[in-house]
Write a protein that holds these residues in place. Structure first.
Motif, mmCIF file in Angstrom:
data_model
loop_
_atom_site.group_PDB
_atom_site.id
_atom_site.type_symbol
_atom_site.label_atom_id
_atom_site.label_comp_id
_atom_site.label_asym_id
_atom_site.label_seq_id
_atom_site.Cartn_x
_atom_site.Cartn_y
_atom_site.Cartn_z
ATOM 1 N N LYS A 38 0.828 -1.202 0.000
ATOM 2 C CA LYS A 38 0.000 0.000 0.000
ATOM 3 C C LYS A 38 0.869 1.262 0.000
ATOM 4 N N VAL A 39 0.575 2.154 -0.954
ATOM 5 C CA VAL A 39 1.359 3.379 -1.109
ATOM 6 C C VAL A 39 0.456 4.594 -0.930
ATOM 7 N N PHE A 40 0.889 5.507 -0.099
ATOM 8 C CA PHE A 40 0.210 6.786 0.092
ATOM 9 C C PHE A 40 1.051 7.844 -0.619
ATOM 10 N N ILE A 41 0.434 8.618 -1.490
ATOM 11 C CA ILE A 41 1.148 9.679 -2.216
ATOM 12 C C ILE A 41 0.857 11.008 -1.527
ATOM 13 N N SER A 42 1.922 11.677 -1.133
ATOM 14 C CA SER A 42 1.815 13.008 -0.549
ATOM 15 C C SER A 42 2.283 13.999 -1.601
ATOM 16 N N GLN A 43 1.418 14.946 -1.958
ATOM 17 C CA GLN A 43 1.782 15.908 -2.990
ATOM 18 C C GLN A 43 1.232 17.282 -2.645
ATOM 19 N N PRO A 44 1.934 18.336 -3.056
ATOM 20 C CA PRO A 44 1.434 19.690 -2.819
ATOM 21 C C PRO A 44 0.114 19.898 -3.564
ATOM 22 N N MET A 45 -0.856 20.527 -2.891
ATOM 23 C CA MET A 45 -2.171 20.736 -3.502
ATOM 24 C C MET A 45 -2.640 22.183 -3.442
ATOM 25 N N GLN A 46 -2.102 22.949 -2.523
ATOM 26 C CA GLN A 46 -2.587 24.315 -2.333
ATOM 27 C C GLN A 46 -2.353 25.149 -3.587
ATOM 28 N N GLY A 47 -3.388 25.850 -4.008
ATOM 29 C CA GLY A 47 -3.297 26.733 -5.166
ATOM 30 C C GLY A 47 -3.345 26.020 -6.504
ATOM 31 N N SER A 88 -10.459 24.223 6.355
ATOM 32 C CA SER A 88 -10.448 23.204 5.299
ATOM 33 C C SER A 88 -9.135 22.424 5.262
ATOM 34 N N GLY A 89 -8.013 23.130 5.355
ATOM 35 C CA GLY A 89 -6.712 22.471 5.290
ATOM 36 C C GLY A 89 -6.492 21.490 6.425
ATOM 37 N N VAL A 90 -6.882 21.881 7.621
ATOM 38 C CA VAL A 90 -6.711 21.016 8.791
ATOM 39 C C VAL A 90 -7.630 19.800 8.682
ATOM 40 N N TYR A 91 -8.857 20.035 8.226
ATOM 41 C CA TYR A 91 -9.815 18.945 8.061
ATOM 42 C C TYR A 91 -9.285 17.904 7.072
ATOM 43 N N LYS A 92 -8.826 18.368 5.913
ATOM 44 C CA LYS A 92 -8.330 17.450 4.880
ATOM 45 C C LYS A 92 -7.036 16.766 5.327
ATOM 46 N N LEU A 93 -6.178 17.481 6.043
ATOM 47 C CA LEU A 93 -4.949 16.881 6.566
ATOM 48 C C LEU A 93 -5.275 15.767 7.556
ATOM 49 N N GLY A 94 -6.271 15.993 8.400
ATOM 50 C CA GLY A 94 -6.688 14.959 9.348
ATOM 51 C C GLY A 94 -7.167 13.706 8.634
ATOM 52 N N GLY A 111 8.294 18.702 -4.772
ATOM 53 C CA GLY A 111 7.833 19.918 -4.109
ATOM 54 C C GLY A 111 7.241 19.691 -2.731
ATOM 55 N N TRP A 112 7.305 18.464 -2.237
ATOM 56 C CA TRP A 112 6.706 18.135 -0.942
ATOM 57 C C TRP A 112 7.296 18.970 0.193
ATOM 58 N N ASP A 113 8.587 19.292 0.085
ATOM 59 C CA ASP A 113 9.276 20.000 1.167
ATOM 60 C C ASP A 113 8.854 21.459 1.293
ATOM 61 N N LYS A 114 8.113 21.968 0.308
ATOM 62 C CA LYS A 114 7.633 23.347 0.356
ATOM 63 C C LYS A 114 6.159 23.423 0.754
ATOM 64 N N ALA A 115 5.529 22.277 0.939
ATOM 65 C CA ALA A 115 4.104 22.240 1.262
ATOM 66 C C ALA A 115 3.915 21.815 2.726
ATOM 67 N N ARG A 116 3.255 22.643 3.480
ATOM 68 C CA ARG A 116 3.068 22.400 4.919
ATOM 69 C C ARG A 116 2.416 21.042 5.199
ATOM 70 N N GLY A 117 1.358 20.705 4.479
ATOM 71 C CA GLY A 117 0.669 19.431 4.700
ATOM 72 C C GLY A 117 1.565 18.237 4.424
ATOM 73 N N CYS A 118 2.349 18.310 3.355
ATOM 74 C CA CYS A 118 3.277 17.223 3.014
ATOM 75 C C CYS A 118 4.346 17.062 4.091
ATOM 76 N N ARG A 119 4.848 18.189 4.588
ATOM 77 C CA ARG A 119 5.863 18.112 5.652
ATOM 78 C C ARG A 119 5.284 17.463 6.913
ATOM 79 N N ILE A 120 4.029 17.759 7.211
ATOM 80 C CA ILE A 120 3.384 17.148 8.383
ATOM 81 C C ILE A 120 3.189 15.658 8.143
ATOM 82 N N GLU A 121 2.722 15.273 6.951
ATOM 83 C CA GLU A 121 2.561 13.853 6.633
ATOM 84 C C GLU A 121 3.903 13.127 6.729
ATOM 85 N N HIS A 122 4.969 13.778 6.267
ATOM 86 C CA HIS A 122 6.307 13.205 6.360
ATOM 87 C C HIS A 122 6.708 13.002 7.821
#
Length: 136
Positions: A38-47, A88-94, A111-122
């Motif tokens: 099972k693979v989870f993909i974390s990717q920047p989404m904002q904007g 919205s961001g916190v809800y989706k991150l949860g 670009g994961w390292d520039k996205a707050r949600g990706c850094r939290i998932e990491h």
């Protein structure tokens, strides 16, 4: 698949520029084909539009499937809106972190390292022993 054949497949399916971007990540994944399911993909989404997000996601999935043909990709794209009176961001991150709990591997898109949600998932993945691979 051997290195040359897989490289040719990636060049044909992803194009030379994207192949070079994913080459480093493929080297890390090579030889660990039986490791995960099972693979989870974390990717920047904002904007970004839903279409832009899905296009990058499809490219990531295509790459993952060349290395792990039987991998199950966890659908972490959450298009719905958050409930009223919530961020919205916190809800989706949860929701994303709930999905991440079932993953064997966290694939961090470019670009994961520039996205707050990706850094939290990491951070969550590292803290809970989920393997991480970096595409960009």
């Amino acid at each position: 698949m051997n290195d040359i054949l897989l490289g040719q497949v990636l060049i044909l399916s992803l194009g030379k520029g994207l192949y070079l971007k994913y080459r480093r990540c493929w080297k890390k994944l090579q030889g660990r084909r039986n490791f995960m399911t099972k693979v989870f993909i974390s990717q920047p989404m904002q904007g970004k539009t839903d279409e832009e997000i899905k296009r990058v996601r499809d490219t990531d999935i295509e790459f993952i499937k060349t290395v792990y043909p039987d991998a199950e990709i966890i659908d972490s794209f959450i298009p719905e809106n958050a409930p009223k009176n919530s961020r919205s961001g916190v809800y989706k991150l949860g929701q994303s972190i709930q999905l991440l709990a079932g993953a064997d591997l966290l694939f961090l898109s470019a670009g994961w390292d520039k996205a707050r949600g990706c850094r939290i998932e990491h951070s969550v993945a590292v803290a809970y022993g989920i393997k991480c691979y970096y595409a960009g």
